[in-house]
Design a protein around this motif. Structure first.
Motif, PDB file in Angstrom:
ATOM      1  N   ASP A 103      14.472   0.655  44.945  1.00 13.84           N
ATOM      2  CA  ASP A 103      13.569   1.178  43.915  1.00 13.84           C
ATOM      3  C   ASP A 103      12.805   2.385  44.465  1.00 13.84           C
ATOM      4  O   ASP A 103      11.840   2.833  43.860  1.00 13.84           O
ATOM      5  CB  ASP A 103      12.601   0.104  43.429  1.00 13.84           C
ATOM      6  CG  ASP A 103      11.723  -0.451  44.550  1.00 13.84           C
ATOM      7  OD1 ASP A 103      11.840   0.000  45.706  1.00 13.84           O
ATOM      8  OD2 ASP A 103      10.895  -1.344  44.268  1.00 13.84           O
TER       9      ASP A 103
ATOM     10  N   HIS B 113      18.316   0.133  30.427  1.00 16.63           N
ATOM     11  CA  HIS B 113      18.745  -0.697  31.549  1.00 16.63           C
ATOM     12  C   HIS B 113      20.232  -0.993  31.421  1.00 16.63           C
ATOM     13  O   HIS B 113      20.700  -1.421  30.365  1.00 16.63           O
ATOM     14  CB  HIS B 113      17.955  -2.003  31.572  1.00 16.63           C
ATOM     15  CG  HIS B 113      18.291  -2.896  32.735  1.00 16.63           C
ATOM     16  ND1 HIS B 113      17.802  -2.681  34.007  1.00 16.63           N
ATOM     17  CD2 HIS B 113      19.060  -4.005  32.814  1.00 16.63           C
ATOM     18  CE1 HIS B 113      18.253  -3.620  34.817  1.00 16.63           C
ATOM     19  NE2 HIS B 113      19.031  -4.438  34.123  1.00 16.63           N
TER      20      HIS B 113
ATOM     21  N   GLU C 137      23.190  -3.302  38.627  1.00 19.63           N
ATOM     22  CA  GLU C 137      22.192  -2.982  37.615  1.00 19.63           C
ATOM     23  C   GLU C 137      21.446  -1.714  38.006  1.00 19.63           C
ATOM     24  O   GLU C 137      21.302  -1.407  39.195  1.00 19.63           O
ATOM     25  CB  GLU C 137      21.172  -4.120  37.478  1.00 19.63           C
ATOM     26  CG  GLU C 137      21.748  -5.453  37.053  1.00 19.63           C
ATOM     27  CD  GLU C 137      20.691  -6.536  37.103  1.00 19.63           C
ATOM     28  OE1 GLU C 137      19.869  -6.598  36.154  1.00 19.63           O
ATOM     29  OE2 GLU C 137      20.663  -7.296  38.084  1.00 19.63           O
ATOM     30  N   TYR C 138      20.962  -1.002  37.014  1.00 23.06           N
ATOM     31  CA  TYR C 138      20.091   0.140  37.280  1.00 23.06           C
ATOM     32  C   TYR C 138      19.346   0.529  36.008  1.00 23.06           C
ATOM     33  O   TYR C 138      19.754   0.191  34.894  1.00 23.06           O
ATOM     34  CB  TYR C 138      20.870   1.342  37.827  1.00 23.06           C
ATOM     35  CG  TYR C 138      22.022   1.832  36.983  1.00 23.06           C
ATOM     36  CD1 TYR C 138      21.832   2.737  35.947  1.00 23.06           C
ATOM     37  CD2 TYR C 138      23.328   1.408  37.243  1.00 23.06           C
ATOM     38  CE1 TYR C 138      22.899   3.197  35.185  1.00 23.06           C
ATOM     39  CE2 TYR C 138      24.396   1.853  36.489  1.00 23.06           C
ATOM     40  CZ  TYR C 138      24.183   2.760  35.470  1.00 23.06           C
ATOM     41  OH  TYR C 138      25.236   3.216  34.704  1.00 23.06           O
TER      42      TYR C 138
ATOM     43  N   TRP D 199      11.409   7.205  41.243  1.00 22.48           N
ATOM     44  CA  TRP D 199      12.717   7.461  40.651  1.00 22.48           C
ATOM     45  C   TRP D 199      13.430   8.549  41.442  1.00 22.48           C
ATOM     46  O   TRP D 199      12.795   9.452  41.991  1.00 22.48           O
ATOM     47  CB  TRP D 199      12.569   7.910  39.194  1.00 22.48           C
ATOM     48  CG  TRP D 199      11.908   6.906  38.322  1.00 22.48           C
ATOM     49  CD1 TRP D 199      10.578   6.586  38.278  1.00 22.48           C
ATOM     50  CD2 TRP D 199      12.556   6.053  37.366  1.00 22.48           C
ATOM     51  NE1 TRP D 199      10.349   5.590  37.354  1.00 22.48           N
ATOM     52  CE2 TRP D 199      11.545   5.251  36.775  1.00 22.48           C
ATOM     53  CE3 TRP D 199      13.871   5.913  36.939  1.00 22.48           C
ATOM     54  CZ2 TRP D 199      11.819   4.302  35.797  1.00 22.48           C
ATOM     55  CZ3 TRP D 199      14.146   4.975  35.953  1.00 22.48           C
ATOM     56  CH2 TRP D 199      13.131   4.187  35.393  1.00 22.48           C
TER      57      TRP D 199
ATOM     58  N   PHE E  85      16.699   7.872  37.882  1.00 18.61           N
ATOM     59  CA  PHE E  85      17.532   6.731  38.206  1.00 18.61           C
ATOM     60  C   PHE E  85      16.735   5.839  39.156  1.00 18.61           C
ATOM     61  O   PHE E  85      16.130   6.330  40.109  1.00 18.61           O
ATOM     62  CB  PHE E  85      18.791   7.284  38.871  1.00 18.61           C
ATOM     63  CG  PHE E  85      19.854   6.300  39.243  1.00 18.61           C
ATOM     64  CD1 PHE E  85      20.505   5.565  38.282  1.00 18.61           C
ATOM     65  CD2 PHE E  85      20.238   6.146  40.573  1.00 18.61           C
ATOM     66  CE1 PHE E  85      21.525   4.692  38.627  1.00 18.61           C
ATOM     67  CE2 PHE E  85      21.262   5.281  40.930  1.00 18.61           C
ATOM     68  CZ  PHE E  85      21.908   4.541  39.944  1.00 18.61           C
ATOM     69  N   SER E  86      16.668   4.501  38.901  1.00 11.40           N
ATOM     70  CA  SER E  86      15.905   3.631  39.797  1.00 11.40           C
ATOM     71  C   SER E  86      16.333   2.176  39.639  1.00 11.40           C
ATOM     72  O   SER E  86      17.164   1.838  38.793  1.00 11.40           O
ATOM     73  CB  SER E  86      14.407   3.767  39.532  1.00 11.40           C
ATOM     74  OG  SER E  86      13.650   3.136  40.552  1.00 11.40           O
ATOM     75  N   ASN E  87      15.725   1.324  40.474  1.00 11.13           N
ATOM     76  CA  ASN E  87      15.944  -0.124  40.442  1.00 11.13           C
ATOM     77  C   ASN E  87      17.435  -0.465  40.493  1.00 11.13           C
ATOM     78  O   ASN E  87      17.956  -1.219  39.661  1.00 11.13           O
ATOM     79  CB  ASN E  87      15.281  -0.737  39.205  1.00 11.13           C
ATOM     80  CG  ASN E  87      13.782  -0.515  39.187  1.00 11.13           C
ATOM     81  OD1 ASN E  87      13.101  -0.737  40.187  1.00 11.13           O
ATOM     82  ND2 ASN E  87      13.259  -0.041  38.069  1.00 11.13           N
ATOM     83  N   VAL E  88      18.102   0.092  41.491  1.00  7.88           N
ATOM     84  CA  VAL E  88      19.539  -0.112  41.668  1.00  7.88           C
ATOM     85  C   VAL E  88      19.751  -1.420  42.431  1.00  7.88           C
ATOM     86  O   VAL E  88      19.234  -1.594  43.541  1.00  7.88           O
ATOM     87  CB  VAL E  88      20.162   1.061  42.444  1.00  7.88           C
ATOM     88  CG1 VAL E  88      21.680   0.919  42.477  1.00  7.88           C
ATOM     89  CG2 VAL E  88      19.758   2.387  41.824  1.00  7.88           C
ATOM     90  N   ARG E  89      20.505  -2.319  41.854  1.00 10.51           N
ATOM     91  CA  ARG E  89      20.706  -3.640  42.452  1.00 10.51           C
ATOM     92  C   ARG E  89      22.175  -4.020  42.423  1.00 10.51           C
ATOM     93  O   ARG E  89      22.800  -4.032  41.366  1.00 10.51           O
ATOM     94  CB  ARG E  89      19.891  -4.690  41.678  1.00 10.51           C
ATOM     95  CG  ARG E  89      19.904  -6.092  42.269  1.00 10.51           C
ATOM     96  CD  ARG E  89      19.090  -7.032  41.380  1.00 10.51           C
ATOM     97  NE  ARG E  89      18.918  -8.349  41.947  1.00 10.51           N
ATOM     98  CZ  ARG E  89      19.787  -9.368  41.799  1.00 10.51           C
ATOM     99  NH1 ARG E  89      20.909  -9.171  41.098  1.00 10.51           N
ATOM    100  NH2 ARG E  89      19.550 -10.539  42.339  1.00 10.51           N
TER     101      ARG E  89
END
Length: 309
Positions: A28, A168, A84-85, A59, A219-223
């Motif tokens: 993140d 999302h 996920e992102y 981001w 772009f963020s919260n890449v899992r």
């Protein structure tokens, strides 16, 4: 489940995505300085970590004609995994594309060029034009990189977005099966989408957003996580379930809507086994005082309890 009484979760009543339970990569950008390129990524171009006045957190601001490669160490992706992102697009007069390629790279230290032909695997394109409409296309490629069947255009008037709106993305891979969600909508569910190759990389490519134009992609919260939780087995045989599939707004006990798939599975197990009693324990990060975090943890546990009652 009373969870659907929450307006923010109502549209997720048919959302069945459950994130993988063993996190292999997450970013993140919280550990990165504003203005720097993130430390967990590699690129052939430019990019910088930014904040914005609409959505919390940090981001990655992505640039035109640039490829971004997360530093995922595994030499082979597992048979079952999820990606996920979150993404935000801004601007008014320039369209662009954001491409996700699940592929096999012979050298993961060498970042492919944004204009290079896609390698073997699956190539997913998200397009957004200046009016804000999002289009979804998918194609697979043969081992020589040639097109194997062309694009499947899944444009739908119900799947539209506007500049500055966050969306999302959730992706579930089960061997050759590929499922793709945007917010609460299951866009794709293809049982034989992925060619049989040794997948080892997720490549993100930008094309169409120019540096001299006010049209950016954030772009963020890449899992990226392995497997799917067998909720019933965990609860009934092990007597406990640890899940990262229930998430909350920052410093809040409000459950994020994309948690619905996990909540729904847990609720079904409890409904089928009415004599089972569960103890819910919530967690927070280490920011803030211990007393404030304890209070937030209790409130989050209560929110989950209420959603399952």
């Amino acid at each position: 489940m009373s969870v659907v009484s929450d307006v923010s979760l109502t549209s997720y009543s048919k959302f069945d995505f459950v994130p993988g339970d063993r996190v292999l990569f997450f970013d993140d950008f919280s550990q990165d300085n504003i203005g720097d390129f993130p430390v967990k990524w590699n690129t052939n171009g430019k990019g910088e970590v930014v904040t914005n006045n609409r959505y919390p957190g940090k981001w990655l601001k992505m640039r035109n004609s640039t490829t971004y490669l997360p530093e995922i160490s595994s030499n082979k992706f597992p048979d079952n995994y999820t990606i996920e992102y979150d993404m935000v697009v801004t601007g008014e007069d320039r369209s662009g594309t954001f491409n996700l390629e699940l592929t096999s790279l012979p050298n993961k230290q060498q970042v492919p060029g944004a204009g290079d032909n896609p390698g073997p695997g699956l190539y997913l394109t998200t397009q957004m034009n200046s009016s804000g409409q999002i289009r979804y296309l998918i194609q697979t490629t043969l081992t020589d990189g040639s097109n194997a069947g062309g694009n499947t255009d899944l444009n739908d008037e119900t799947l539209t977005g506007k500049p500055n709106e966050k969306f999302h993305v959730s992706i579930a891979v089960n061997k050759q099966r590929f499922r793709y969600y945007v917010n609460e909508v299951k866009v794709l569910d293809l049982p034989r989408a992925l060619p049989k190759i040794n997948y080892n990389a997720a490549v993100f490519r930008m094309w169409g957003w120019a540096d001299d134009n006010h049209y950016d992609a954030l772009f963020s919260n890449v899992r990226y996580a392995e497997g799917n939780v067998d909720v019933r087995s965990k609860l009934m045989t092990e007597g406990k379930l640890v899940t990262r599939g229930i998430t909350f707004d920052v410093n809040s006990d409000k459950i994020k809507a994309e948690s619905y798939g996990t909540l729904k599975e847990i609720a079904q197990v409890l409904k089928d086994n009415a004599t089972v009693n569960v103890k819910i324990i919530g967690h927070t990060d280490s920011d803030g005082s211990a007393s404030a975090n304890l209070d937030l943890s209790k409130k989050r546990s209560a929110s989950v309890k209420n959603s399952l009652s």
